[in-house]
Design an enzyme around this catalytic site. Structure first.
Site, short mmCIF file in Angstrom:
data_model
loop_
_atom_site.label_atom_id
_atom_site.label_comp_id
_atom_site.label_asym_id
_atom_site.label_seq_id
_atom_site.Cartn_x
_atom_site.Cartn_y
_atom_site.Cartn_z
CB ALA A 59 -0.95 0.00 1.20
CG LEU A 60 3.65 2.29 3.09
CD1 LEU A 60 4.85 1.98 3.96
CD2 LEU A 60 3.05 3.64 3.44
CB VAL A 84 -3.68 -1.78 5.45
CG1 VAL A 84 -2.69 -1.84 6.60
CG2 VAL A 84 -3.05 -1.14 4.22
CB ILE A 85 -5.55 -6.96 7.72
CG1 ILE A 85 -6.41 -7.14 6.46
CG2 ILE A 85 -6.22 -7.61 8.94
CD1 ILE A 85 -6.60 -8.59 6.04
CG HIS A 91 4.03 -1.87 9.40
ND1 HIS A 91 4.97 -1.01 8.89
CD2 HIS A 91 3.58 -2.59 8.34
CE1 HIS A 91 5.08 -1.19 7.59
NE2 HIS A 91 4.24 -2.14 7.24
CG ASN A 115 -7.57 5.81 -0.81
OD1 ASN A 115 -7.29 4.61 -0.95
ND2 ASN A 115 -7.09 6.54 0.18
NE ARG A 129 -15.38 -2.20 5.92
CZ ARG A 129 -15.98 -2.95 6.84
NH1 ARG A 129 -16.01 -4.27 6.70
NH2 ARG A 129 -16.57 -2.41 7.88
#
Length: 185
Positions: A59-60, A84-85, A91, A115, A129
């Protein structure tokens, strides 16, 4: 639960000229990414648009890839996808906050970005989701990008005669009248 709350979804915009989006996905959780991608692709195709898909490690890296494409390629907009979980360390907070902030900053610089990076507590929340036939957050991210592209096309006409730049005819006229134009003899 947010899914059961009433909410409004805008109708998809229409386009006179074709629209092309770049879908940037971090497929760390491949099953989630696949559903997000399916939803985004279906939404883009529903307006007659085209898309390209690229994968990045996490994701970064999504905003960095979008920034590169925005500078060097020819896309109308971008769809940021990933998941992201929450884990056992902080982090999670860093990845969520920094990826979201970078995407927002790119948007403020003119990139039309939807996004769709999910930030959730559990894999089950992400699956609900992401499901293209359910909450379809990938499709929602594509729709957001399409709406921003439509706004950009509506307001994006080049501005003329703004600023203090002298027109070439005025420079010649000033020179003919004996005025110093700043050019050497």
């Amino acid at each position: 639960m947010a899914a059961s709350e009433p909410h409004t979804t805008l109708p998809l915009p229409t386009f006179d000229k074709p629209v092309k989006l770049l879908i940037v996905v971090a497929p760390y959780y491949q099953d989630i990414a696949d559903q997000l991608i399916a939803g985004a692709q279906a939404t883009i195709e529903a307006v007659g648009g085209t898309h390209e898909l690229i994968e990045v490690p996490g994701a970064l890296e999504v905003p960095s890839a979008i920034a590169q494409a925005h500078r060097m390629a020819n896309f109308d907009g971008y769809v940021a996808l990933g998941c992201v979980i929450r884990g056992e360390t902080t982090h999670y907070d860093t990845v969520c906050n920094d990826s979201s902030r970078a995407i927002s900053l790119l948007g403020l610089q003119g990139a039309c970005i939807g996004n769709g990076i999910l930030t959730v507590e559990t894999h089950d929340q992400a699956a609900v989701r992401a499901e293209a036939s359910g909450q379809n957050k990938g499709g929602g991210a594509a729709a957001a990008a399409l709406h921003l592209v439509a706004l950009g096309r509506r307001w994006g006409a080049p501005k003329a005669n703004i600023g203090f730049r002298t027109a070439p005819d005025e420079i010649q006229l000033a020179g003919d009248m004996g005025h110093d134009t700043g050019r050497g003899a």
